[in-house]
Design a protein around this motif. Sequence first.
Motif, PDB file in Angstrom:
ATOM      1  N   MET A   1       0.844  -1.212   0.000  1.00 47.05           N
ATOM      2  CA  MET A   1       0.000   0.000   0.000  1.00 47.05           C
ATOM      3  C   MET A   1       0.865   1.243   0.000  1.00 47.05           C
ATOM      4  SD  MET A   1      -3.103  -0.939  -0.047  1.00 47.05           S
ATOM      5  CE  MET A   1      -4.174   0.314   0.626  1.00 47.05           C
ATOM      6  N   THR A   2       0.486   2.147  -0.812  1.00 48.36           N
ATOM      7  CA  THR A   2       1.210   3.418  -0.853  1.00 48.36           C
ATOM      8  C   THR A   2       0.762   4.304   0.300  1.00 48.36           C
ATOM      9  OG1 THR A   2      -0.457   4.599  -2.114  1.00 48.36           O
ATOM     10  CG2 THR A   2       1.093   3.249  -3.351  1.00 48.36           C
ATOM     11  N   PRO A   3       1.604   5.214   0.684  1.00 47.85           N
ATOM     12  CA  PRO A   3       1.248   6.152   1.763  1.00 47.85           C
ATOM     13  C   PRO A   3      -0.047   6.889   1.426  1.00 47.85           C
ATOM     14  CG  PRO A   3       3.581   6.229   1.364  1.00 47.85           C
ATOM     15  CD  PRO A   3       3.001   5.383   0.276  1.00 47.85           C
ATOM     16  N   ALA A   4      -0.230   7.175   0.164  1.00 47.90           N
ATOM     17  CA  ALA A   4      -1.434   7.889  -0.265  1.00 47.90           C
ATOM     18  C   ALA A   4      -2.673   7.042  -0.009  1.00 47.90           C
ATOM     19  CB  ALA A   4      -1.328   8.229  -1.744  1.00 47.90           C
ATOM     20  N   ALA A   5      -2.555   5.749  -0.269  1.00 50.20           N
ATOM     21  CA  ALA A   5      -3.680   4.842  -0.052  1.00 50.20           C
ATOM     22  C   ALA A   5      -4.014   4.788   1.433  1.00 50.20           C
ATOM     23  CB  ALA A   5      -3.328   3.450  -0.567  1.00 50.20           C
ATOM     24  N   HIS A   6      -2.986   4.750   2.233  1.00 50.31           N
ATOM     25  CA  HIS A   6      -3.207   4.737   3.676  1.00 50.31           C
ATOM     26  C   HIS A   6      -3.960   5.993   4.111  1.00 50.31           C
ATOM     27  CE1 HIS A   6      -0.136   1.639   5.417  1.00 50.31           C
ATOM     28  NE2 HIS A   6      -0.889   1.143   4.471  1.00 50.31           N
ATOM     29  N   ARG A   7      -3.559   7.099   3.581  1.00 46.73           N
ATOM     30  CA  ARG A   7      -4.227   8.351   3.963  1.00 46.73           C
ATOM     31  C   ARG A   7      -5.694   8.339   3.549  1.00 46.73           C
ATOM     32  NH1 ARG A   7       0.831  10.414   2.744  1.00 46.73           N
ATOM     33  NH2 ARG A   7       0.320  10.934   0.590  1.00 46.73           N
ATOM     34  N   ARG A  29     -13.638  -0.147  -0.158  1.00 44.13           N
ATOM     35  CA  ARG A  29     -14.364   0.304  -1.339  1.00 44.13           C
ATOM     36  C   ARG A  29     -14.652   1.795  -1.286  1.00 44.13           C
ATOM     37  NH1 ARG A  29     -16.644  -4.552  -0.284  1.00 44.13           N
ATOM     38  NH2 ARG A  29     -18.496  -3.722   0.734  1.00 44.13           N
ATOM     39  N   CYS A  30     -15.033   2.276  -0.114  1.00 48.84           N
ATOM     40  CA  CYS A  30     -15.304   3.713   0.028  1.00 48.84           C
ATOM     41  C   CYS A  30     -14.060   4.536  -0.266  1.00 48.84           C
ATOM     42  CB  CYS A  30     -15.811   4.028   1.435  1.00 48.84           C
ATOM     43  SG  CYS A  30     -17.585   3.838   1.602  1.00 48.84           S
ATOM     44  N   ALA A  31     -12.913   3.934   0.011  1.00 50.87           N
ATOM     45  CA  ALA A  31     -11.662   4.658  -0.226  1.00 50.87           C
ATOM     46  C   ALA A  31     -11.255   4.531  -1.695  1.00 50.87           C
ATOM     47  CB  ALA A  31     -10.567   4.106   0.681  1.00 50.87           C
ATOM     48  N   GLY A  32     -12.063   3.787  -2.448  1.00 54.10           N
ATOM     49  CA  GLY A  32     -11.768   3.614  -3.864  1.00 54.10           C
ATOM     50  C   GLY A  32     -10.584   2.716  -4.125  1.00 54.10           C
ATOM     51  N   LEU A  33     -10.402   1.729  -3.238  1.00 56.11           N
ATOM     52  CA  LEU A  33      -9.250   0.835  -3.387  1.00 56.11           C
ATOM     53  C   LEU A  33      -9.603  -0.592  -3.761  1.00 56.11           C
ATOM     54  CD1 LEU A  33      -7.289   2.121  -0.277  1.00 56.11           C
ATOM     55  CD2 LEU A  33      -6.935   2.725  -2.673  1.00 56.11           C
ATOM     56  N   ARG A  38      -8.033  -6.502   3.847  1.00 60.53           N
ATOM     57  CA  ARG A  38      -6.928  -6.805   4.770  1.00 60.53           C
ATOM     58  C   ARG A  38      -5.993  -5.621   4.933  1.00 60.53           C
ATOM     59  NH1 ARG A  38      -6.664 -13.105   4.475  1.00 60.53           N
ATOM     60  NH2 ARG A  38      -5.764 -12.814   6.506  1.00 60.53           N
ATOM     61  N   GLN A  39      -5.835  -4.876   3.856  1.00 59.00           N
ATOM     62  CA  GLN A  39      -4.929  -3.731   3.926  1.00 59.00           C
ATOM     63  C   GLN A  39      -5.512  -2.617   4.802  1.00 59.00           C
ATOM     64  OE1 GLN A  39      -3.568  -6.337   2.279  1.00 59.00           O
ATOM     65  NE2 GLN A  39      -4.970  -5.720   0.667  1.00 59.00           N
ATOM     66  N   VAL A  40      -6.835  -2.645   4.952  1.00 60.73           N
ATOM     67  CA  VAL A  40      -7.451  -1.636   5.810  1.00 60.73           C
ATOM     68  C   VAL A  40      -6.979  -1.872   7.241  1.00 60.73           C
ATOM     69  CG1 VAL A  40      -9.614  -0.835   6.838  1.00 60.73           C
ATOM     70  CG2 VAL A  40      -9.471  -1.255   4.377  1.00 60.73           C
ATOM     71  N   GLY A  41      -6.970  -3.128   7.643  1.00 63.18           N
ATOM     72  CA  GLY A  41      -6.509  -3.456   8.988  1.00 63.18           C
ATOM     73  C   GLY A  41      -5.053  -3.064   9.134  1.00 63.18           C
ATOM     74  N   GLN A  42      -4.312  -3.313   8.088  1.00 60.15           N
ATOM     75  CA  GLN A  42      -2.887  -2.991   8.100  1.00 60.15           C
ATOM     76  C   GLN A  42      -2.684  -1.482   8.207  1.00 60.15           C
ATOM     77  OE1 GLN A  42      -0.536  -5.126   5.118  1.00 60.15           O
ATOM     78  NE2 GLN A  42       0.520  -3.228   4.675  1.00 60.15           N
ATOM     79  N   ALA A  43      -3.515  -0.740   7.474  1.00 54.69           N
ATOM     80  CA  ALA A  43      -3.418   0.719   7.496  1.00 54.69           C
ATOM     81  C   ALA A  43      -3.759   1.263   8.883  1.00 54.69           C
ATOM     82  CB  ALA A  43      -4.356   1.322   6.456  1.00 54.69           C
TER      83      ALA A  43
END
Length: 113
Positions: A1-7, A29-33, A38-43
């Motif tokens: 995940m890019t820093p931008a995606a995390h933000r 999905r709301c974040a458009g990803l 799983r990456q949401v938990g990671q973020a």
Amino acid sequence: MTPAAHRRIWRVVAAIPPGRVMSYGQVARCAGLGRVARQVGQALRAAPAALDLPWHRVLRADGSIAFPPGSRAFNQQVRRLRAEGVTVMHGRVTRREAAGRPDLDRLLWGPGG
DNA sequence: ACCGTGACGGTAT
DNA sequence: TATACCGCCACGG
């Protein structure tokens, strides 16, 4: 995940109103990803504490808490949700609670917010 | 580069 | 309703 995606993920989570919850997948999905639940938990794990995100308002798709029952984080999440009026039992938002509104999705943000 | 792992999700038993 | 499985995707060893 890019820093931008995390933000983007953090921004979505930060916008969840008190007393409402979203699933990891929904946040993604709301974040458009796409399918990156799983990456949401990671973020969230990587989120700076200073952001003070309402991480407790993020649950699994079936309404259950993702942390191991009894763990510190688990108890904290239950306490915070209840403090906002969300009924939680046996580690999950009750079906009964969701019943007032048809299903978990009604507890979540719809595509329109 | 390989592989196990996880704050997940959807389907099939 | 509760498991079991498998797909997914980024990380770390």
